[in-house]
Design a protein around this motif. Structure first.
Motif: not given
Length: 100
Positions: A39-40, A42-44, A46, A48-49, A64, A67
């Motif tokens: 998740r980190e 992926r979010r870094s 920016r 979506s899954q 999914r 995560e």
């Protein structure tokens, strides 16, 4: 191919040799993947899954499940996640090469 690409490929070859029990002087670095790590990463970026999955060759359900801690990435996926974290552009280029 860029010099950086060659070093990543050579690192992958050394990893495979090490896993096969061949002594090659490689240094071992452990990359633990916990539910929050994917998740980190992926979010870094920016993303979506679904975007993350599409760009790097995973299924959205796999991302999914990682995560949410239902499953954990196997060794090849952990290697790819480490490359994504270190240099996402190289990982994107490799994923594109595989798709071509």
């Amino acid at each position: 191919m860029k010099k950086k690409d060659h070093s990543i490929i050579e690192g992958a070859r050394q990893s495979l040799d090490f896993l096969r029990g061949k002594a090659n002087g490689s240094r071992v670095v452990t990359f633990r993947v916990e539910a929050g790590t994917v998740r980190e990463i992926r979010r870094s970026l920016r993303l979506s899954q679904t975007q993350f999955a599409d760009q790097f060759g995973f299924s959205p359900a796999t991302v999914r499940n990682w995560e949410q801690g239902r499953t954990t990435p196997d060794t090849p996926a952990r290697i790819l996640l480490a490359v994504i974290r270190r240099d996402p552009d190289v990982a994107r280029a490799a994923a594109e090469d595989v798709r071509s």
